[in-house]
Write an enzyme that holds these catalytic residues in place. Sequence first.
Site, PDB file in Angstrom:
ATOM      1  N   GLY A   1       0.817  -1.230   0.000  1.00  0.00           N
ATOM      2  CA  GLY A   1       0.000   0.000   0.000  1.00  0.00           C
ATOM      3  C   GLY A   1       0.840   1.265   0.000  1.00  0.00           C
TER       4      GLY A   1
ATOM      5  N   GLY B   1      -0.312   4.899  -1.393  1.00  0.00           N
ATOM      6  CA  GLY B   1      -1.399   5.646  -0.764  1.00  0.00           C
ATOM      7  C   GLY B   1      -0.898   6.765   0.137  1.00  0.00           C
TER       8      GLY B   1
ATOM      9  N   VAL C   1      -0.507   7.067   3.460  1.00  0.00           N
ATOM     10  CA  VAL C   1       0.496   6.739   4.484  1.00  0.00           C
ATOM     11  C   VAL C   1       1.786   6.239   3.834  1.00  0.00           C
ATOM     12  CG1 VAL C   1       0.951   5.383   6.563  1.00  0.00           C
ATOM     13  CG2 VAL C   1      -1.384   6.171   6.089  1.00  0.00           C
TER      14      VAL C   1
ATOM     15  N   TYR D   1     -15.518  -2.881   7.746  1.00  0.00           N
ATOM     16  CA  TYR D   1     -14.100  -2.500   7.858  1.00  0.00           C
ATOM     17  C   TYR D   1     -13.587  -2.791   9.273  1.00  0.00           C
ATOM     18  CZ  TYR D   1     -10.193   0.965   7.980  1.00  0.00           C
ATOM     19  OH  TYR D   1      -8.979   1.616   8.116  1.00  0.00           O
TER      20      TYR D   1
ATOM     21  N   ASN E   1      -7.541   9.451  12.692  1.00  0.00           N
ATOM     22  CA  ASN E   1      -7.736   9.953  11.312  1.00  0.00           C
ATOM     23  C   ASN E   1      -6.437  10.545  10.773  1.00  0.00           C
ATOM     24  OD1 ASN E   1     -10.458   9.836  12.493  1.00  0.00           O
ATOM     25  ND2 ASN E   1     -11.102  10.881  10.638  1.00  0.00           N
ATOM     26  N   VAL E   2      -6.034  10.070   9.610  1.00  0.00           N
ATOM     27  CA  VAL E   2      -4.780  10.527   8.991  1.00  0.00           C
ATOM     28  C   VAL E   2      -5.120  11.538   7.895  1.00  0.00           C
ATOM     29  CG1 VAL E   2      -2.621   9.751   7.949  1.00  0.00           C
ATOM     30  CG2 VAL E   2      -4.006   8.129   9.257  1.00  0.00           C
TER      31      VAL E   2
ATOM     32  N   HIS F   1     -11.867  10.579   3.060  1.00  0.00           N
ATOM     33  CA  HIS F   1     -12.101  10.994   4.440  1.00  0.00           C
ATOM     34  C   HIS F   1     -12.409  12.491   4.506  1.00  0.00           C
ATOM     35  CE1 HIS F   1      -9.976   7.150   5.261  1.00  0.00           C
ATOM     36  NE2 HIS F   1     -10.826   7.109   6.258  1.00  0.00           N
TER      37      HIS F   1
ATOM     38  N   TRP G   1     -20.430  18.609   5.409  1.00  0.00           N
ATOM     39  CA  TRP G   1     -21.479  17.609   5.611  1.00  0.00           C
ATOM     40  C   TRP G   1     -21.660  17.334   7.109  1.00  0.00           C
ATOM     41  CZ3 TRP G   1     -19.336  13.826   1.322  1.00  0.00           C
ATOM     42  CH2 TRP G   1     -19.577  14.412   0.071  1.00  0.00           C
TER      43      TRP G   1
ATOM     44  N   ARG H   1     -12.707  14.737  16.350  1.00  0.00           N
ATOM     45  CA  ARG H   1     -11.695  13.830  15.795  1.00  0.00           C
ATOM     46  C   ARG H   1     -10.301  14.259  16.227  1.00  0.00           C
ATOM     47  NH1 ARG H   1     -15.806  11.607  14.890  1.00  0.00           N
ATOM     48  NH2 ARG H   1     -16.645  10.789  12.939  1.00  0.00           N
TER      49      ARG H   1
HETATM   50  P1  NAP Z   1      -4.975   4.848   0.667  1.00  0.00           P
HETATM   51  O1  NAP Z   1      -4.374   6.188   0.437  1.00  0.00           O
HETATM   52  O2  NAP Z   1      -6.336   4.593   0.127  1.00  0.00           O
HETATM   53  O3  NAP Z   1      -3.969   3.758   0.089  1.00  0.00           O
HETATM   54  C1  NAP Z   1      -4.352   2.409   0.046  1.00  0.00           C
HETATM   55  C2  NAP Z   1      -3.190   1.619  -0.475  1.00  0.00           C
HETATM   56  O4  NAP Z   1      -3.546   0.238  -0.496  1.00  0.00           O
HETATM   57  C3  NAP Z   1      -2.799   1.992  -1.913  1.00  0.00           C
HETATM   58  O5  NAP Z   1      -1.395   1.910  -2.029  1.00  0.00           O
HETATM   59  C4  NAP Z   1      -3.465   0.902  -2.745  1.00  0.00           C
HETATM   60  O6  NAP Z   1      -2.781   0.640  -3.963  1.00  0.00           O
HETATM   61  C5  NAP Z   1      -3.319  -0.287  -1.801  1.00  0.00           C
HETATM   62  N1  NAP Z   1      -4.303  -1.327  -2.083  1.00  0.00           N
HETATM   63  C6  NAP Z   1      -5.653  -1.242  -1.957  1.00  0.00           C
HETATM   64  N2  NAP Z   1      -6.236  -2.409  -2.336  1.00  0.00           N
HETATM   65  C7  NAP Z   1      -5.217  -3.231  -2.700  1.00  0.00           C
HETATM   66  C8  NAP Z   1      -5.168  -4.558  -3.203  1.00  0.00           C
HETATM   67  N3  NAP Z   1      -6.277  -5.286  -3.388  1.00  0.00           N
HETATM   68  N4  NAP Z   1      -3.949  -5.079  -3.490  1.00  0.00           N
HETATM   69  C9  NAP Z   1      -2.824  -4.356  -3.320  1.00  0.00           C
HETATM   70  N5  NAP Z   1      -2.800  -3.105  -2.835  1.00  0.00           N
HETATM   71  C10 NAP Z   1      -3.994  -2.552  -2.541  1.00  0.00           C
HETATM   72  O7  NAP Z   1      -5.028   4.478   2.209  1.00  0.00           O
HETATM   73  P2  NAP Z   1      -4.199   5.056   3.441  1.00  0.00           P
HETATM   74  O8  NAP Z   1      -5.038   6.123   4.038  1.00  0.00           O
HETATM   75  O9  NAP Z   1      -2.793   5.325   3.056  1.00  0.00           O
HETATM   76  O10 NAP Z   1      -4.265   3.816   4.427  1.00  0.00           O
HETATM   77  C11 NAP Z   1      -3.141   3.049   4.763  1.00  0.00           C
HETATM   78  C12 NAP Z   1      -3.480   2.195   5.982  1.00  0.00           C
HETATM   79  O11 NAP Z   1      -3.812   3.059   7.062  1.00  0.00           O
HETATM   80  C13 NAP Z   1      -4.695   1.282   5.769  1.00  0.00           C
HETATM   81  O12 NAP Z   1      -4.442   0.035   6.344  1.00  0.00           O
HETATM   82  C14 NAP Z   1      -5.803   2.002   6.508  1.00  0.00           C
HETATM   83  O13 NAP Z   1      -6.792   1.096   6.955  1.00  0.00           O
HETATM   84  C15 NAP Z   1      -5.049   2.653   7.643  1.00  0.00           C
HETATM   85  N6  NAP Z   1      -5.673   3.838   8.256  1.00  0.00           N
HETATM   86  C16 NAP Z   1      -5.969   4.931   7.489  1.00  0.00           C
HETATM   87  C17 NAP Z   1      -6.552   6.033   8.092  1.00  0.00           C
HETATM   88  C18 NAP Z   1      -6.902   7.281   7.311  1.00  0.00           C
HETATM   89  O14 NAP Z   1      -7.482   8.217   7.909  1.00  0.00           O
HETATM   90  N7  NAP Z   1      -6.569   7.369   6.039  1.00  0.00           N
HETATM   91  C19 NAP Z   1      -6.821   6.011   9.480  1.00  0.00           C
HETATM   92  C20 NAP Z   1      -6.484   4.888  10.218  1.00  0.00           C
HETATM   93  C21 NAP Z   1      -5.897   3.802   9.598  1.00  0.00           C
HETATM   94  P3  NAP Z   1      -3.149   1.478  -5.315  1.00  0.00           P
HETATM   95  O15 NAP Z   1      -2.672   2.890  -5.095  1.00  0.00           O
HETATM   96  O16 NAP Z   1      -2.367   0.800  -6.381  1.00  0.00           O
HETATM   97  O17 NAP Z   1      -4.629   1.383  -5.473  1.00  0.00           O
HETATM   98  P1  GDP Z   2     -14.664   8.835  10.238  1.00  0.00           P
HETATM   99  O1  GDP Z   2     -13.754   9.734  11.005  1.00  0.00           O
HETATM  100  O2  GDP Z   2     -14.215   7.414  10.234  1.00  0.00           O
HETATM  101  O3  GDP Z   2     -16.101   8.999  10.656  1.00  0.00           O
HETATM  102  O4  GDP Z   2     -14.610   9.223   8.680  1.00  0.00           O
HETATM  103  P2  GDP Z   2     -14.403  10.594   7.881  1.00  0.00           P
HETATM  104  O5  GDP Z   2     -12.983  10.956   7.836  1.00  0.00           O
HETATM  105  O6  GDP Z   2     -15.117  10.355   6.598  1.00  0.00           O
HETATM  106  O7  GDP Z   2     -15.128  11.756   8.714  1.00  0.00           O
HETATM  107  C1  GDP Z   2     -16.537  11.788   8.803  1.00  0.00           C
HETATM  108  C2  GDP Z   2     -17.018  13.015   9.547  1.00  0.00           C
HETATM  109  O8  GDP Z   2     -16.735  14.215   8.813  1.00  0.00           O
HETATM  110  C3  GDP Z   2     -18.540  12.983   9.706  1.00  0.00           C
HETATM  111  O9  GDP Z   2     -18.899  13.694  10.883  1.00  0.00           O
HETATM  112  C4  GDP Z   2     -19.001  13.721   8.459  1.00  0.00           C
HETATM  113  O10 GDP Z   2     -20.311  14.239   8.601  1.00  0.00           O
HETATM  114  C5  GDP Z   2     -17.956  14.842   8.395  1.00  0.00           C
HETATM  115  N1  GDP Z   2     -17.753  15.430   7.051  1.00  0.00           N
HETATM  116  C6  GDP Z   2     -17.975  16.732   6.719  1.00  0.00           C
HETATM  117  N2  GDP Z   2     -17.699  16.958   5.429  1.00  0.00           N
HETATM  118  C7  GDP Z   2     -17.214  15.777   4.935  1.00  0.00           C
HETATM  119  C8  GDP Z   2     -16.716  15.393   3.649  1.00  0.00           C
HETATM  120  O11 GDP Z   2     -16.646  16.159   2.701  1.00  0.00           O
HETATM  121  N3  GDP Z   2     -16.283  14.099   3.526  1.00  0.00           N
HETATM  122  C9  GDP Z   2     -16.346  13.205   4.564  1.00  0.00           C
HETATM  123  N4  GDP Z   2     -15.887  11.968   4.370  1.00  0.00           N
HETATM  124  N5  GDP Z   2     -16.832  13.539   5.776  1.00  0.00           N
HETATM  125  C10 GDP Z   2     -17.262  14.806   5.962  1.00  0.00           C
END
Ligand code: NAP
Ligand code: GDP
Length: 326
Positions: A19, A22, A24, A148, A177-178, A191, A213, A220
């Site tokens: 991943g 993406g 992270v 999830y 939340n990242v 997100h 929204w 958060r």
């Molecule tokens: P992201 O930007 O959506 O990136 C997802 C990554 O996973 C991409 O590199 C994607 O590859 C790869 N991927 C998805 N499906 C795949 C598959 N079937 N086979 C191989 N690779 C696959 O996500 P992120 O936010 O960086 O998340 C990274 C980790 O942090 C995840 O485990 C997520 O659950 C966790 N996390 C994220 C957040 C957040 O707020 N974003 C918060 C807490 C935890 P492609 O680019 O090639 O599609």
């Molecule tokens: P969560 O933190 O896992 O709930 O996921 P999100 O990062 O999607 O955050 C959701 C929260 O942000 C909720 O309270 C939504 O109502 C609010 N929100 C406000 N505007 C947006 C938007 O444009 N996108 C998303 N994803 N959420 C939004």
Amino acid sequence: MASNNDKRSKTEKVIMVTGASGLVGRAIQAVVAEETSRPEEKFIFLSSKDADLVSEEETRLLFEKHRPTHVIHLAARVGGLFANMKYNLDFFTDNLKINTNILNNAFKFDVEKVVSCLSTCIFPDKTTFPVDETMIHNGPPHPSNFGYAYAKRMLDVMNRCYKDQHNCKFTSVVPTNVYGPWDNFNLEEGHVIPGLVHKVFTAKRDGTPFYIWGTGSPLRQFIFSRDLAKLFLWAIREYEEVDPIIFSVGEEDEITIKEAADLIVEAFDFKGPVILDTSKSDGQRKKTAENTKLRKYLPDFKFTPIKEGIKETVDWFVENYDIARK
Ligand code: NAP
Ligand code: GDP
């Protein structure tokens, strides 16, 4: 015939990052590129183009090709509140398959350590706050993202099973939340911070109102992707427990969605109308997590102030509009 493992020097580490294309993963790539080089470490950064990790066979071939000694496992089907509400089944099945394939192959190929990624959104919906690492399995998750959440919880269960049965060092970290450069700015999928950044950008460009929204009142804790990347690298190098560890800013740094939106408005110098669309869901009210365990290990770790992180994210989106996921 000598395997790659036999040929490799005992101290050499091959750190495979799934991943890595993406949010992270890109931050980990950037931090590694900026660090003083460590000749004993070789990083392999992967995306879904290298293998579809839902496939057992493609995952096995990946391990066979790279023979990692360490794995930072980020790859997942990831989405914001609205994507999770729509595709709970897909979030459950894809993530369960990906995680099973990664850990099963890590075991078969004698990987020394795997650090996988959970999330604070997988904690029980009905709980006391702040949550800590011991509370992950204490009750059902919020209904908006139960697919999830259960798939992610099973990672922790599998880590413990591999430890019990085979003495593997497979562990997990739990970020809040990242946000940061290279996020998914698509409004349906992403997100809140990337969603808000994209919407302010469009509102400023088109002279239209900016819609937040929900009520804007949910709380958060946001972690900047570069900070999380540094913590991931610390975990793969230093963290030896199988128990998860929360990676979060302090409870005092928790903010409302409206406060996050205000910081984005300020970063864009947006002067148009800001409207709360309360017809949209708020999702989880809060998921306040404590970082006491992290602070025991790293008392001096400095988090990027959110105002700075948001400015950097906004600047990145404006400069990279053409290539950003949106
Ligand atoms: P992201 O930007 O959506 O990136 C997802 C990554 O996973 C991409 O590199 C994607 O590859 C790869 N991927 C998805 N499906 C795949 C598959 N079937 N086979 C191989 N690779 C696959 O996500 P992120 O936010 O960086 O998340 C990274 C980790 O942090 C995840 O485990 C997520 O659950 C966790 N996390 C994220 C957040 C957040 O707020 N974003 C918060 C807490 C935890 P492609 O680019 O090639 O599609
Ligand atoms: P969560 O933190 O896992 O709930 O996921 P999100 O990062 O999607 O955050 C959701 C929260 O942000 C909720 O309270 C939504 O109502 C609010 N929100 C406000 N505007 C947006 C938007 O444009 N996108 C998303 N994803 N959420 C939004």
